[in-house]
Design a protein around this motif. Structure first.
Motif, PDB file in Angstrom:
ATOM      1  N   GLY A  63       0.788  -1.225   0.000  1.00 53.84           N
ATOM      2  CA  GLY A  63       0.000   0.000   0.000  1.00 53.84           C
ATOM      3  C   GLY A  63       0.818   1.272   0.000  1.00 53.84           C
ATOM      4  N   HIS A  64       1.811   1.349   0.904  1.00 49.76           N
ATOM      5  CA  HIS A  64       2.638   2.562   0.969  1.00 49.76           C
ATOM      6  C   HIS A  64       3.421   2.765  -0.330  1.00 49.76           C
ATOM      7  N   ASN A  65       3.912   1.676  -0.892  1.00 48.45           N
ATOM      8  CA  ASN A  65       4.655   1.791  -2.151  1.00 48.45           C
ATOM      9  C   ASN A  65       3.748   2.251  -3.291  1.00 48.45           C
ATOM     10  N   LYS A  66       2.505   1.815  -3.290  1.00 50.74           N
ATOM     11  CA  LYS A  66       1.562   2.254  -4.320  1.00 50.74           C
ATOM     12  C   LYS A  66       1.277   3.744  -4.173  1.00 50.74           C
ATOM     13  N   ILE A  67       1.131   4.204  -2.936  1.00 52.69           N
ATOM     14  CA  ILE A  67       0.898   5.637  -2.705  1.00 52.69           C
ATOM     15  C   ILE A  67       2.108   6.432  -3.175  1.00 52.69           C
ATOM     16  N   LYS A  68       3.309   5.974  -2.810  1.00 51.68           N
ATOM     17  CA  LYS A  68       4.535   6.668  -3.229  1.00 51.68           C
ATOM     18  C   LYS A  68       4.636   6.721  -4.755  1.00 51.68           C
ATOM     19  N   THR A  69       4.321   5.611  -5.406  1.00 51.34           N
ATOM     20  CA  THR A  69       4.393   5.562  -6.868  1.00 51.34           C
ATOM     21  C   THR A  69       3.435   6.563  -7.494  1.00 51.34           C
ATOM     22  N   ALA A  70       2.211   6.624  -6.975  1.00 53.39           N
ATOM     23  CA  ALA A  70       1.229   7.574  -7.512  1.00 53.39           C
ATOM     24  C   ALA A  70       1.703   9.012  -7.321  1.00 53.39           C
ATOM     25  N   VAL A  71       2.228   9.310  -6.137  1.00 51.61           N
ATOM     26  CA  VAL A  71       2.706  10.674  -5.861  1.00 51.61           C
ATOM     27  C   VAL A  71       3.889  11.011  -6.764  1.00 51.61           C
ATOM     28  N   LEU A  72       4.856  10.104  -6.842  1.00 45.49           N
ATOM     29  CA  LEU A  72       6.039  10.373  -7.673  1.00 45.49           C
ATOM     30  C   LEU A  72       5.670  10.532  -9.144  1.00 45.49           C
ATOM     31  N   PHE A  73       4.714   9.756  -9.622  1.00 47.29           N
ATOM     32  CA  PHE A  73       4.273   9.903 -11.007  1.00 47.29           C
ATOM     33  C   PHE A  73       3.752  11.316 -11.262  1.00 47.29           C
ATOM     34  N   CYS A  74       3.118  11.884 -10.257  1.00 43.86           N
ATOM     35  CA  CYS A  74       2.516  13.225 -10.404  1.00 43.86           C
ATOM     36  C   CYS A  74       3.509  14.362 -10.208  1.00 43.86           C
TER      37      CYS A  74
END
Length: 147
Positions: A63-74
């Protein structure tokens, strides 16, 4: 940031439908990427200063990695003056994506944290965007949106 500012929310199907249109309007059109964003469902709350994400991620080991990935993509941008203003709409979409995941808070954090980075030139620029500026950018970004 992800650990301290995330708030897990149970989204309704109407919320997910609205999120789908929102992310599509901001240029997230690839089906796989769009499904990823709907799974994470990130949305910055400017009043509470937290990142609302799907409650499903709270039980997800990644979950935390998915959140980080979404934020970094943006957190990628393109200067519209570098494109001779030909990509103003795309540039607006990129900037609005970053605002949707909390760039205002992150840039303030970077600028006020001693030793966070030596190059704070770009981080200092985000507070210049007013609500009216943001609304104008969203209007421009949404002009190319098709369902």
């Amino acid at each position: 940031f992800v650990y301290s500012r995330s708030n897990y929310v149970h989204y309704s199907s109407d919320d997910i439908a609205a999120a789908k249109e929102f992310w599509q309007a901001l240029g997230v059109r690839d089906d796989t990427l769009l499904q990823f964003f709907l799974e994470v469902c990130p949305r910055w709350d400017f009043d509470v200063k937290c990142l609302h994400v799907s409650a499903v991620l709270q039980r997800d080991p990644a979950g935390h990695n998915k959140i980080k990935t979404a934020v970094l993509f943006c957190l990628k941008w393109q200067n519209w003056s570098d494109t001779r203003w030909m990509k103003f709409c795309h540039c607006s979409q990129l900037l609005l994506r970053s605002k949707a995941v909390g760039i205002d808070y992150l840039s303030h954090l970077v600028c006020t944290t001693e030793g966070s980075t030596n190059d704070k030139h770009y981080a200092h620029g985000f507070p210049r965007y007013s609500t009216a500026d943001t609304m104008l950018l969203f209007a421009v970004a949404a002009t190319v949106f098709h369902r």
